[in-house]
Design a protein around this motif. Structure first.
Motif, PDB file in Angstrom:
ATOM      1  N   THR A  97       0.815  -1.216   0.000  1.00 40.51           N
ATOM      2  CA  THR A  97       0.000   0.000   0.000  1.00 40.51           C
ATOM      3  C   THR A  97       0.852   1.272   0.000  1.00 40.51           C
ATOM      4  OG1 THR A  97      -0.211  -0.102   2.415  1.00 40.51           O
ATOM      5  CG2 THR A  97      -1.958  -1.121   1.120  1.00 40.51           C
ATOM      6  N   GLY A  98       2.131   1.149  -0.354  1.00 41.10           N
ATOM      7  CA  GLY A  98       2.984   2.308  -0.515  1.00 41.10           C
ATOM      8  C   GLY A  98       3.738   2.739   0.724  1.00 41.10           C
ATOM      9  N   GLY A  99       3.679   1.968   1.784  1.00 40.70           N
ATOM     10  CA  GLY A  99       4.392   2.303   3.008  1.00 40.70           C
ATOM     11  C   GLY A  99       5.582   1.391   3.222  1.00 40.70           C
ATOM     12  N   THR A 100       6.257   1.595   4.337  1.00 44.49           N
ATOM     13  CA  THR A 100       7.331   0.704   4.751  1.00 44.49           C
ATOM     14  C   THR A 100       7.182   0.441   6.242  1.00 44.49           C
ATOM     15  OG1 THR A 100       8.871   2.510   5.272  1.00 44.49           O
ATOM     16  CG2 THR A 100       8.955   1.614   3.039  1.00 44.49           C
ATOM     17  N   LEU A 101       7.673  -0.668   6.667  1.00 45.87           N
ATOM     18  CA  LEU A 101       7.640  -1.019   8.077  1.00 45.87           C
ATOM     19  C   LEU A 101       8.915  -1.785   8.388  1.00 45.87           C
ATOM     20  CD1 LEU A 101       4.808  -1.903  10.292  1.00 45.87           C
ATOM     21  CD2 LEU A 101       6.520  -3.683  10.083  1.00 45.87           C
ATOM     22  N   ARG A 102       9.624  -1.341   9.418  1.00 49.47           N
ATOM     23  CA  ARG A 102      10.833  -2.066   9.796  1.00 49.47           C
ATOM     24  C   ARG A 102      11.035  -1.983  11.304  1.00 49.47           C
ATOM     25  NH1 ARG A 102      16.131   0.370  10.102  1.00 49.47           N
ATOM     26  NH2 ARG A 102      15.900   2.615  10.237  1.00 49.47           N
ATOM     27  N   VAL A 103      11.628  -3.025  11.829  1.00 47.24           N
ATOM     28  CA  VAL A 103      11.960  -3.093  13.248  1.00 47.24           C
ATOM     29  C   VAL A 103      13.311  -2.401  13.427  1.00 47.24           C
ATOM     30  CG1 VAL A 103      12.499  -4.629  15.178  1.00 47.24           C
ATOM     31  CG2 VAL A 103      10.645  -5.216  13.588  1.00 47.24           C
ATOM     32  N   ILE A 104      13.351  -1.412  14.325  1.00 47.15           N
ATOM     33  CA  ILE A 104      14.613  -0.688  14.543  1.00 47.15           C
ATOM     34  C   ILE A 104      15.324  -1.137  15.817  1.00 47.15           C
ATOM     35  CG2 ILE A 104      13.960   1.328  13.208  1.00 47.15           C
ATOM     36  CD1 ILE A 104      13.410   2.741  15.958  1.00 47.15           C
ATOM     37  N   ASP A 105      14.592  -1.777  16.728  1.00 44.20           N
ATOM     38  CA  ASP A 105      15.202  -2.263  17.964  1.00 44.20           C
ATOM     39  C   ASP A 105      14.317  -3.369  18.527  1.00 44.20           C
ATOM     40  OD1 ASP A 105      17.005  -2.482  20.053  1.00 44.20           O
ATOM     41  OD2 ASP A 105      16.347  -0.668  21.089  1.00 44.20           O
ATOM     42  N   CYS A 106      14.935  -4.305  19.227  1.00 40.91           N
ATOM     43  CA  CYS A 106      14.145  -5.369  19.859  1.00 40.91           C
ATOM     44  C   CYS A 106      14.864  -5.875  21.101  1.00 40.91           C
ATOM     45  CB  CYS A 106      13.855  -6.513  18.896  1.00 40.91           C
ATOM     46  SG  CYS A 106      15.285  -7.428  18.332  1.00 40.91           S
ATOM     47  N   SER A 107      14.090  -6.448  21.994  1.00 44.67           N
ATOM     48  CA  SER A 107      14.648  -7.031  23.214  1.00 44.67           C
ATOM     49  C   SER A 107      15.401  -8.316  22.874  1.00 44.67           C
ATOM     50  CB  SER A 107      13.520  -7.331  24.200  1.00 44.67           C
ATOM     51  OG  SER A 107      12.654  -8.316  23.658  1.00 44.67           O
ATOM     52  N   THR A 108      16.192  -8.796  23.808  1.00 43.34           N
ATOM     53  CA  THR A 108      16.922 -10.049  23.610  1.00 43.34           C
ATOM     54  C   THR A 108      15.983 -11.217  23.326  1.00 43.34           C
ATOM     55  OG1 THR A 108      18.759  -9.264  24.970  1.00 43.34           O
ATOM     56  CG2 THR A 108      18.573 -11.654  24.654  1.00 43.34           C
ATOM     57  N   PRO A 109      14.887 -11.404  24.094  1.00 45.21           N
ATOM     58  CA  PRO A 109      13.992 -12.534  23.791  1.00 45.21           C
ATOM     59  C   PRO A 109      13.371 -12.439  22.398  1.00 45.21           C
ATOM     60  CG  PRO A 109      13.508 -11.669  25.983  1.00 45.21           C
ATOM     61  CD  PRO A 109      14.488 -10.727  25.338  1.00 45.21           C
ATOM     62  N   VAL A 110      12.991 -11.230  21.986  1.00 39.52           N
ATOM     63  CA  VAL A 110      12.410 -11.057  20.648  1.00 39.52           C
ATOM     64  C   VAL A 110      13.476 -11.335  19.588  1.00 39.52           C
ATOM     65  CG1 VAL A 110      11.444  -9.368  19.030  1.00 39.52           C
ATOM     66  CG2 VAL A 110      10.573  -9.506  21.376  1.00 39.52           C
ATOM     67  N   GLY A 111      14.679 -10.832  19.793  1.00 40.03           N
ATOM     68  CA  GLY A 111      15.767 -11.084  18.852  1.00 40.03           C
ATOM     69  C   GLY A 111      16.073 -12.563  18.704  1.00 40.03           C
ATOM     70  N   GLN A 112      16.009 -13.296  19.805  1.00 38.25           N
ATOM     71  CA  GLN A 112      16.254 -14.738  19.747  1.00 38.25           C
ATOM     72  C   GLN A 112      15.182 -15.442  18.916  1.00 38.25           C
ATOM     73  OE1 GLN A 112      16.434 -15.525  23.976  1.00 38.25           O
ATOM     74  NE2 GLN A 112      18.666 -15.354  24.002  1.00 38.25           N
ATOM     75  N   VAL A 113      13.942 -15.026  19.066  1.00 40.58           N
ATOM     76  CA  VAL A 113      12.856 -15.624  18.269  1.00 40.58           C
ATOM     77  C   VAL A 113      13.054 -15.299  16.793  1.00 40.58           C
ATOM     78  CG1 VAL A 113      10.363 -15.553  17.812  1.00 40.58           C
ATOM     79  CG2 VAL A 113      11.187 -15.664  20.167  1.00 40.58           C
ATOM     80  N   LEU A 114      13.361 -14.039  16.487  1.00 45.06           N
ATOM     81  CA  LEU A 114      13.572 -13.649  15.089  1.00 45.06           C
ATOM     82  C   LEU A 114      14.749 -14.400  14.479  1.00 45.06           C
ATOM     83  CD1 LEU A 114      13.015  -9.777  15.289  1.00 45.06           C
ATOM     84  CD2 LEU A 114      11.382 -11.550  14.597  1.00 45.06           C
ATOM     85  N   ASP A 115      15.819 -14.594  15.247  1.00 43.56           N
ATOM     86  CA  ASP A 115      16.981 -15.349  14.760  1.00 43.56           C
ATOM     87  C   ASP A 115      16.638 -16.822  14.568  1.00 43.56           C
ATOM     88  OD1 ASP A 115      18.531 -13.053  14.741  1.00 43.56           O
ATOM     89  OD2 ASP A 115      19.422 -13.456  16.714  1.00 43.56           O
ATOM     90  N   LEU A 116      15.908 -17.385  15.508  1.00 43.65           N
ATOM     91  CA  LEU A 116      15.523 -18.790  15.422  1.00 43.65           C
ATOM     92  C   LEU A 116      14.691 -19.054  14.169  1.00 43.65           C
ATOM     93  CD1 LEU A 116      15.446 -21.586  16.860  1.00 43.65           C
ATOM     94  CD2 LEU A 116      13.312 -20.845  17.912  1.00 43.65           C
TER      95      LEU A 116
END
Length: 125
Positions: A97-116
């Protein structure tokens, strides 16, 4: 609540449009702060992003569907696979729809899930 193109793209627009506003946006486990006066808009998410709270994030992001949005997930203590799916779907819908969305920072538990799952790079670019 009016169904938007972004809601349709996520496959949740009709459900949210038919839901009572209080049911759709209130969740004690997740708080979403939107600072949309800035460019890009900053959205700070706090709490737990899971199957119960994901609709709260979607409702907060719907008005920003065609804007550049940066998500700060540093205050998120827990995220399950539904939270990841929600982030990926919101990113895809935003780009459609013409926008962008990005994660600029995350907690350690969230980062572990994203990495997994292997999607950190996709959500941070």
């Amino acid at each position: 609540m009016k169904e938007t193109g972004w809601g349709r793209a996520l496959g949740i627009g009709r459900r949210l449009a038919e839901a009572d506003d209080n049911q759709a946006v209130v969740n004690v486990d997740l708080q979403v702060e939107v600072l949309s006066g800035k460019q890009p808009a900053l959205v700070r998410v706090r709490g737990e992003l899971d199957v119960d709270s994901s609709p709260t994030l979607i409702v907060a992001l719907l008005p920003l569907h065609d804007q550049c949005v940066e998500l700060d997930l540093a205050p998120v203590a827990f995220m399950d696979s539904t939270g990841v799916r929600t982030l990926l779907a919101c990113k895809e819908a935003s780009s459609q729809t013409g926008g962008t969305l990005r994660v600029i920072d995350c907690s350690t538990p969230v980062g572990q899930v994203l990495d997994l799952i292997g999607c950190r790079e996709q959500l941070t670019r």
